[in-house]
Design an enzyme around this catalytic site. Structure first.
Site, short mmCIF file in Angstrom:
data_model
loop_
_atom_site.label_atom_id
_atom_site.label_comp_id
_atom_site.label_asym_id
_atom_site.label_seq_id
_atom_site.Cartn_x
_atom_site.Cartn_y
_atom_site.Cartn_z
CB SER A 154 2.94 6.14 -2.50
OG SER A 154 3.30 4.77 -2.36
CG ASP A 155 0.78 5.89 3.90
OD1 ASP A 155 1.35 4.81 4.20
OD2 ASP A 155 0.15 6.57 4.72
CD1 TRP A 156 3.44 -0.65 3.05
CD2 TRP A 156 4.22 1.42 2.87
NE1 TRP A 156 4.82 -0.71 3.14
CE2 TRP A 156 5.32 0.54 3.04
CE3 TRP A 156 4.48 2.78 2.73
CZ2 TRP A 156 6.65 0.99 3.07
CZ3 TRP A 156 5.80 3.23 2.77
CH2 TRP A 156 6.86 2.34 2.93
N GLY A 157 0.06 1.78 -0.48
CA GLY A 157 -1.16 1.62 -1.25
C GLY A 157 -1.80 2.93 -1.64
CB ALA A 158 -1.15 6.45 -0.83
#
Length: 819
Positions: A306-310
């Site tokens: 994931s992207d950071w916090g996605a």
């Protein structure tokens, strides 16, 4: 101090000098006019997470195709030794020294994984280099430069203990020039970006470091990329969800997925799913995107992080094809680790109660570990440099939950001799847009004036996350921000050159002063031989651009100088597109777009200005006459408050970048692929190298899928050659380009011409060489939404070759399919 007569005289105007009577009270002007805005219409169709994107289950298991077979066996043997808890934590990020961290498992001699930001540098790195940016590299149109840049950057990462470089970037592609992150990526064209992705990945991974292709997919705006959370809400509820990129199947394949196919073909270790939703569903839990398109159609064998916090779910994300959550915790950027994780213990529980099958969790970890073994990261790999921890703003040391142990030297100098290469790359990436009256190269001008707040030293330190008024802009903001060990400035580099022959350099770096006073009040009474104006345009992650004009009242600065200086040369350092109204000014004799060239910014531009290097770069985007000429607006606001109301409809479909301008015959100031040189080139005799194969079929042969998809799509089906000549008096690199016009039988909306080939060839003055353009099946196919395959259309193709998307010197036609 007295300056010897044979040295340059440096007159600095960084501050508002009392001697010229300028006011120090006026607030600096950044931009004039209204910022870009597009409020979503009230009648906009709203796609929710339910029913708009088809579900595809289960998530395919990796088979190690494409040369990973041996590493796959190693990974499976390794995973078989893990406990359930260890498997869960292998898929879950933790706070630590790197921007992303996977915990060590000492009993298996596994030291963990270090993931670092890296589209232009090692973000958390001291004694490391700052390379040219992504958009700069794309402007070089140079495959070798792209590979060498990736290899050198990865070598530095490896020296600091990085296992995974979070790059390169294939999205944003550049649907809109207002997107805040296009400078981290490459070009507003899928073909050129695809080449950039593939060469960069090959370079990174040949150095033994894992590459990460991001952001998958249709991640084309920063505004509302994340949900809006209420101040007192917990980590799983929000006021309004992230924006949904809504696009049709053909557009998805031919524009946004195209460069990611190149990434998969290059055997990239990992993909990063993006913040935005796609057709209603979050990218990181969109099973159609991850399970079907990426892991099945493109045959991707690695892991999806994931992207950071996605990450917005646990089981749903895992079953939809996401293999690793980063950075592992809750909140908008996943950095509240003490509150738990969608994975972590919740993943352990899901495995134990059978919600997540053992086969699925095993495949997740096998996918993570296969490239680790394939690249030999299990043997004698450098440890993480302890110095990166204190520089980590994502998880500073006071957030760490694990007792990280460090071995080996700290504050390692990993730069080597990369500065020399970066200097060459900076010059090779700078586009010469205008050169009237042979203004360039400079011929030892005796009296040089340097103007503009982009010419001097940065006043805000070696690493800047926000816009700043004074200093050359060689890198921009967000996760792509770099920490400079040093920075060559235009002022220093040009002054050094002038000192060599006794020239005089007068410098004014305050844009407000320049626009308030007339230049004859400032400079020495002798008329300057040349006035060099340095201007910039900031861009950053999480914020979209609101203007395409140059920052800090740049247009007014040019006008103020050109009014009195009949040889005004403008240099811009920018994220990409800037409208340039001063380009028509008769006293503006030359313009160069230098993008973000890294640590050798000053020396690189000096090499071009003084003729040590011959410009060869080409625009990887279109420069229009007006901001309003661009299509595809970003959604900057919504007038409703529904949870899923933020939508971005890609109604332009295939008309992205030059395709739009060409389809509607819109005049542009500088077209895609444009760039001047200190010499001239010609191209003739565009011909087929051999006849079309008689057995060529409309649809490809159905072969076993490999990384990159059906291998038949990458077969060469047609080859053209052309003669390219240097018709001038200076040696240089020509960059001939091939564009394809599809037959009328192609579906409606097919662009009139599309880039499908380019080469960079060195030509001495008067020399002619043959260049070859090899067209693969994918290059001459469109995505057939009914057949769900790439189809070569019947009828006559037009092939056009030249030196930009509107500068064709030769053309030919061919019918590829026999009746």
């Amino acid at each position: 101090m007295k300056v010897p007569a044979d040295h340059a005289l440096i007159l600095s105007g960084l501050l508002l000098a009392p001697s010229v009577g300028a006011s120090t009270c006026q607030e600096p002007i950044n931009h004039v006019g209204e910022p870009n805005s597009y409020v979503q219409p009230l009648n906009t169709s709203i796609l929710t997470p339910y029913g708009s994107s088809p579900p595809v289950f289960p998530s395919p298991e990796t088979k190690g195709k494409g040369g990973w077979e041996k590493a796959l066996v190693q990974a499976k043997n390794w995973v078989s030794q893990l406990t359930v808890e260890e498997k869960a934590w292998m898929a879950t990020g933790q706070p630590g020294p790197c921007v992303g961290n996977i915990l060590p498992i000492p009993r298996l001699n596994f030291t963990g994984l270090c993931l670092q930001n890296g589209p232009q540098c090692i973000q958390q790195g001291d004694y490391s280099s700052v390379f040219v940016s992504g958009v700069s590299a794309a402007a070089s149109w140079d495959r070798k430069l792209l590979y060498d840049r990736g290899y050198a950057m990865a070598t530095e990462h490896k020296g600091k203990g990085t296992h995974v470089v979070l790059g390169p970037i294939g999205g944003p592609l550049g649907r809109s020039p207002y997107d805040g992150r296009t400078w981290e990526g490459f070009a507003a064209d899928p073909y050129l970006t695809g080449v950039c992705m593939e060469e960069t990945i090959l370079g990174i991974q040949d150095a033994g470091v894992q590459a990460n292709a991001k952001h998958f997919i249709a991640n084309e705006q920063e505004t509302q990329r994340n949900p809006t959370y209420a101040p007192d809400a917990n980590a799983t509820t929000y006021i309004q969800d992230s924006v949904s990129s809504n696009l049709d199947d053909r557009t998805l394949h031919e524009i946004y997925m195209w460069p990611f196919a190149n990434a998969a073909r290059a055997r990239v270790a990992s993909f990063m799913c993006s913040y935005n939703r796609v057709n209603g569903s979050h990218s990181c839990q969109n099973s159609y995107l991850l399970n079907h398109l990426l892991k099945t159609e493109l045959g991707f064998q690695g892991y999806v992080m994931s992207d950071w916090g996605a990450t917005h779910s646990g089981v749903a994300s895992a079953e939809s094809g996401m293999d690793m959550t980063m950075p592992g915790g809750f909140t908008v950027y996943g950095e509240l680790w003490t509150e738990g994780s969608y994975f972590g213990k919740n993943l352990t529980e899901a495995i134990n109660n059978g919600t997540i099958t053992t086969d699925r969790i095993d495949d997740m970890i096998v996918r993570i570990m296969t490239p680790y073994f394939w690249l030999g990261q299990d043997k004698n790999y450098p440890s993480v440099d302890a110095s990166v921890g204190p520089l980590n703003v994502d998880s500073p040391p006071d957030t760490w939950l694990y007792d990280w142990k460090f071995t080996g030297p700290t504050n390692r100098d990993v730069r080597g001799n990369n500065s020399a290469m970066i200097r060459e790359h900076g010059a090779a990436s700078t586009v010469l847009l205008k050169n009237e009256r042979n203004a360039l190269p400079l011929r030892k001008p005796r009296n040089i004036v340097i103007v503009g707040n982009d010419a001097g030293s940065d006043t805000q330190g070696p690493s800047t996350q926000t816009d700043f008024e004074y200093g050359v802009l060689a890198n921009a903001g967000g996760s792509g921000t770099c920490r400079f060990s040093y920075l060559s400035t235009p002022q220093d580099a040009i002054t050094t050159r002038a000192r060599q022959y006794g020239g005089r350099v007068q410098t004014w770096l305050n844009n407000t002063l320049i626009t308030e006073k007339s230049m004859p009040e400032l400079w020495n009474p002798e008329q300057p031989d040349v006035c060099l104006v340095f201007l910039k345009s900031w861009s950053e992650e999480n914020v979209d651009r609101t203007y395409l004009t140059l920052d800090w009242n740049g247009n007014a600065v040019v006008e103020a100088v050109a009014k009195y200086c009949n040889n005004t040369v403008v240099v811009t350092h920018s994220a990409g597109v800037n409208v340039l109204p001063f380009a028509d000014h008769p006293n503006v004799t030359a313009i160069l777009a230098a993008h973000y060239p890294g640590e050798e910014a000053g020396n690189a531009i000096a090499d071009l200005l003084f003729g040590d290097a011959n410009p060869s770069a080409k625009l990887p985007y279109v420069i229009a006459y007006n901001e309003s000429d661009y299509n595809a607006p970003l959604t900057t606001a919504v007038a409703t408050n529904g949870t899923y109301d933020w939508q971005s409809w890609f109604d332009e479909e295939l008309e992205v970048g030059y395709r739009y301008f060409d389809a509607h015959n819109i005049p542009v100031r500088y077209e895609f692929g444009f760039g001047l040189s200190y010499t001239t080139y010609n191209l003739t005799k565009l011909v087929a190298a051999k006849p079309v194969a008689s057995n060529l079929t409309a649809l490809p042969e159905q072969r076993a899928v490999q990384p990159g998809g059906n291998p038949a799509l990458w077969d060469t089906v047609y080859t053209l050659t052309a003669q390219v000549s240097n018709t001038g008096s200076v040696d240089g690199y020509a960059i001939p380009q091939l564009y394809v016009g599809f037959p009328d039988t192609a579906p409606a909306g097919t662009p009139p011409s599309q880039l499908r080939g380019f080469e960079k060839v060195w030509l001495e003055a008067g020399e002619t060489k043959k260049v070859t353009f090899e067209l693969m099946r994918r290059d001459v196919s469109y995505w057939d939404v009914t057949a769900q395959d790439w189809r070569i259309p019947a009828g006559e193709f037009t092939f056009k070759a030249g030196f930009s998307s509107r500068d064709f010197h030769a053309n030919t036609t061919a019918t590829l399919l026999r009746k």
